[in-house]
Design an enzyme around this catalytic site. Structure first.
Site, PDB file in Angstrom:
ATOM      1  N   LYS A  14       9.227 -11.323  -2.322  1.00 15.64           N
ATOM      2  CA  LYS A  14       8.978 -11.299  -0.963  1.00 15.64           C
ATOM      3  C   LYS A  14       7.611 -11.558  -0.390  1.00 15.64           C
ATOM      4  O   LYS A  14       7.322 -12.188   0.632  1.00 15.64           O
ATOM      5  CB  LYS A  14       9.534  -9.781  -0.438  1.00 15.64           C
ATOM      6  CG  LYS A  14      10.865  -9.479  -0.462  1.00 15.64           C
ATOM      7  CD  LYS A  14      11.500  -8.182  -0.096  1.00 15.64           C
ATOM      8  CE  LYS A  14      10.702  -6.957  -0.659  1.00 15.64           C
ATOM      9  NZ  LYS A  14      11.190  -6.636  -2.067  1.00 15.64           N
ATOM     10  N   ARG A  89      14.759  -1.180   4.572  1.00  9.22           N
ATOM     11  CA  ARG A  89      15.265  -0.798   3.388  1.00  9.22           C
ATOM     12  C   ARG A  89      16.465  -0.052   3.317  1.00  9.22           C
ATOM     13  O   ARG A  89      16.952   0.425   2.282  1.00  9.22           O
ATOM     14  CB  ARG A  89      14.144  -0.435   2.364  1.00  9.22           C
ATOM     15  CG  ARG A  89      13.028  -1.186   1.528  1.00  9.22           C
ATOM     16  CD  ARG A  89      12.238  -0.369   0.820  1.00  9.22           C
ATOM     17  NE  ARG A  89      11.668  -0.851  -0.493  1.00  9.22           N
ATOM     18  CZ  ARG A  89      10.818  -1.885  -0.569  1.00  9.22           C
ATOM     19  NH1 ARG A  89      10.235  -2.145   0.395  1.00  9.22           N
ATOM     20  NH2 ARG A  89      10.498  -2.512  -1.620  1.00  9.22           N
ATOM     21  N   ARG A 128       3.957  -8.123 -14.140  1.00  7.35           N
ATOM     22  CA  ARG A 128       3.027  -7.592 -12.818  1.00  7.35           C
ATOM     23  C   ARG A 128       2.563  -6.629 -13.153  1.00  7.35           C
ATOM     24  O   ARG A 128       1.315  -6.360 -12.663  1.00  7.35           O
ATOM     25  CB  ARG A 128       3.854  -7.644 -11.408  1.00  7.35           C
ATOM     26  CG  ARG A 128       2.996  -7.492 -10.534  1.00  7.35           C
ATOM     27  CD  ARG A 128       3.648  -7.555  -9.046  1.00  7.35           C
ATOM     28  NE  ARG A 128       4.579  -6.322  -8.844  1.00  7.35           N
ATOM     29  CZ  ARG A 128       5.361  -6.200  -7.886  1.00  7.35           C
ATOM     30  NH1 ARG A 128       5.691  -7.540  -6.999  1.00  7.35           N
ATOM     31  NH2 ARG A 128       6.042  -5.157  -7.519  1.00  7.35           N
ATOM     32  N   ARG A 134      -0.433  -1.207 -10.605  1.00  6.04           N
ATOM     33  CA  ARG A 134       0.549  -0.492  -9.470  1.00  6.04           C
ATOM     34  C   ARG A 134       1.317   0.687 -10.257  1.00  6.04           C
ATOM     35  O   ARG A 134       1.859   0.633 -11.309  1.00  6.04           O
ATOM     36  CB  ARG A 134       1.617  -1.328  -8.715  1.00  6.04           C
ATOM     37  CG  ARG A 134       1.107  -2.171  -7.495  1.00  6.04           C
ATOM     38  CD  ARG A 134       1.981  -3.100  -7.151  1.00  6.04           C
ATOM     39  NE  ARG A 134       3.070  -2.537  -6.566  1.00  6.04           N
ATOM     40  CZ  ARG A 134       4.078  -3.111  -5.909  1.00  6.04           C
ATOM     41  NH1 ARG A 134       3.982  -4.141  -5.426  1.00  6.04           N
ATOM     42  NH2 ARG A 134       5.135  -2.465  -5.635  1.00  6.04           N
ATOM     43  N   ARG A 145      13.455   2.084  -9.215  1.00  3.64           N
ATOM     44  CA  ARG A 145      13.514   1.312  -8.183  1.00  3.64           C
ATOM     45  C   ARG A 145      14.624   0.204  -7.781  1.00  3.64           C
ATOM     46  O   ARG A 145      15.362   0.283  -6.959  1.00  3.64           O
ATOM     47  CB  ARG A 145      12.297   0.615  -8.066  1.00  3.64           C
ATOM     48  CG  ARG A 145      10.925   1.359  -7.719  1.00  3.64           C
ATOM     49  CD  ARG A 145       9.613   0.666  -8.057  1.00  3.64           C
ATOM     50  NE  ARG A 145       9.446  -0.577  -7.548  1.00  3.64           N
ATOM     51  CZ  ARG A 145       8.408  -1.286  -7.994  1.00  3.64           C
ATOM     52  NH1 ARG A 145       8.067  -1.194  -9.098  1.00  3.64           N
ATOM     53  NH2 ARG A 145       8.390  -2.493  -7.351  1.00  3.64           N
TER      54      ARG A 145
HETATM   55  P1  ATP Z   1       8.291  -7.099  -3.857  1.00  2.53           P
HETATM   56  O1  ATP Z   1       7.694  -7.233  -5.184  1.00  2.53           O
HETATM   57  O2  ATP Z   1       9.428  -8.045  -3.684  1.00  2.53           O
HETATM   58  O3  ATP Z   1       7.169  -7.409  -2.906  1.00  2.53           O
HETATM   59  P2  ATP Z   1       8.481  -4.178  -4.222  1.00  2.53           P
HETATM   60  O4  ATP Z   1       9.613  -3.429  -4.104  1.00  2.53           O
HETATM   61  O5  ATP Z   1       7.732  -4.478  -5.431  1.00  2.53           O
HETATM   62  O6  ATP Z   1       8.639  -5.695  -3.468  1.00  2.53           O
HETATM   63  P3  ATP Z   1       6.884  -3.155  -1.958  1.00  2.53           P
HETATM   64  O7  ATP Z   1       7.616  -3.694  -0.873  1.00  2.53           O
HETATM   65  O8  ATP Z   1       5.452  -3.439  -1.991  1.00  2.53           O
HETATM   66  O9  ATP Z   1       7.525  -3.543  -3.346  1.00  2.53           O
HETATM   67  O10 ATP Z   1       7.079  -1.545  -1.869  1.00  2.53           O
HETATM   68  C1  ATP Z   1       6.546  -0.562  -2.714  1.00  2.53           C
HETATM   69  C2  ATP Z   1       7.171   0.738  -2.627  1.00  2.53           C
HETATM   70  O11 ATP Z   1       7.054   1.547  -1.209  1.00  2.53           O
HETATM   71  C3  ATP Z   1       8.582   0.951  -2.704  1.00  2.53           C
HETATM   72  O12 ATP Z   1       9.259   0.951  -3.813  1.00  2.53           O
HETATM   73  C4  ATP Z   1       8.883   2.257  -1.598  1.00  2.53           C
HETATM   74  O13 ATP Z   1       8.563   3.537  -2.551  1.00  2.53           O
HETATM   75  C5  ATP Z   1       7.597   2.290  -0.593  1.00  2.53           C
HETATM   76  N1  ATP Z   1       8.262   1.357   0.495  1.00  2.53           N
HETATM   77  C6  ATP Z   1       7.931   0.265   0.953  1.00  2.53           C
HETATM   78  N2  ATP Z   1       8.708  -0.148   2.328  1.00  2.53           N
HETATM   79  C7  ATP Z   1       9.503   1.055   2.412  1.00  2.53           C
HETATM   80  C8  ATP Z   1      10.515   1.176   3.328  1.00  2.53           C
HETATM   81  N3  ATP Z   1      10.799   0.359   4.314  1.00  2.53           N
HETATM   82  N4  ATP Z   1      11.248   2.374   3.168  1.00  2.53           N
HETATM   83  C9  ATP Z   1      10.863   3.343   2.524  1.00  2.53           C
HETATM   84  N5  ATP Z   1       9.786   3.045   1.437  1.00  2.53           N
HETATM   85  C10 ATP Z   1       9.168   2.156   1.351  1.00  2.53           C
HETATM   86 MG    MG Z   2       5.733  -6.502  -1.969  1.00  2.00          MG
END
Ligand code: ATP
Ligand code: MG
Length: 195
Positions: A14, A89, A128, A134, A145
């Site tokens: 994303k 989400r 990653r 992270r 997750r």
């Molecule tokens: P990607 O790799 O596709 O960018 P990702 O799941 O690795 O997605 P992020 O979108 O960066 O990671 O989100 C990291 C964390 O932040 C999530 O696992 C969650 O705990 C929190 N978070 C982010 N957005 C939201 C949301 N809309 N509602 C609740 N928690 C969120």
């Molecule tokens: Mg992200």
């Protein structure tokens, strides 16, 4: 004015595709993950709360997340269209998003979903994690997750299919090939949008 959601599981790309969309269409990028990680790095109160959920692979509570988004949407750079990355989400977040946009005289124009299998997602996230540092890119948290994604976030795919805004894109392949599929869709979408 053009508002888009980029949707997909953790590790679906994303953030990467959002950057390309931002460059090409001049939208403002709101990444909730980056926003929260910035608060954590700065050691703010919000950052401390966020970290307690993120490091366990859980979602930040909806009411808090919605308040953060509401404040972001008041920023002048958000006035000309936004790409929402990582939000919504949950179904309540999606309902809140359409209300927040309606309140500002606008709406959501489309949802692009990056679709790929869990095996590939796990591979990418583990890789990653070796570089990103992270706290949530470790095998145990990744598992949590993905579980949260399937139970709580994935129903949004159905939600946006039902309201006609969802477009699924295959998330495999090169960044350029994926972006090219997204662009074909967005160009068609934009052509139908009164500016
Ligand atoms: P990607 O790799 O596709 O960018 P990702 O799941 O690795 O997605 P992020 O979108 O960066 O990671 O989100 C990291 C964390 O932040 C999530 O696992 C969650 O705990 C929190 N978070 C982010 N957005 C939201 C949301 N809309 N509602 C609740 N928690 C969120
Ligand atoms: Mg992200």
């Amino acid at each position: 004015m053009f508002n888009l959601v980029i949707f997909g599981a953790p590790g679906s790309g994303k953030g990467t595709q959002s950057e390309k969309i931002t460059e090409t269409y001049g939208l403002h990028h709101i990444s909730t993950g980056e926003l929260l990680r910035d608060q954590i790095a700065r050691g703010t109160e919000l950052g401390k709360i966020a970290d307690s959920f993120i490091s366990k692979g859980q979602l930040i509570p909806d009411d808090l997340m919605v308040r953060i988004l509401d404040a972001e949407l008041d920023k002048p750079e958000a006035k000309h269209g936004v790409i929402f990355d990582g939000f919504p989400r949950t179904i309540p977040q999606a309902d809140a998003l359409s209300k927040m946009l309606a309140k500002r005289g606008t709406a959501l124009h489309g949802v692009v979903g990056l679709e790929l299998e869990d095996d590939e997602l796990i591979d990418r996230l583990v890789k990653r994690g070796k570089e990103s540092g992270r706290s949530d890119d470790n095998p145990e948290t990744i598992k949590e997750r993905l579980k949260v994604y399937h139970t709580t976030t994935q129903p949004l795919r159905e939600y946006y299919i039902n309201d006609g805004s969802y477009k699924g894109v295959r998330g495999h392949g090169s960044v350029e090939d994926i972006f090219s599929s997204i662009r074909t869709h967005l160009d068609a979408l934009k052509a139908n949008e009164p500016i």
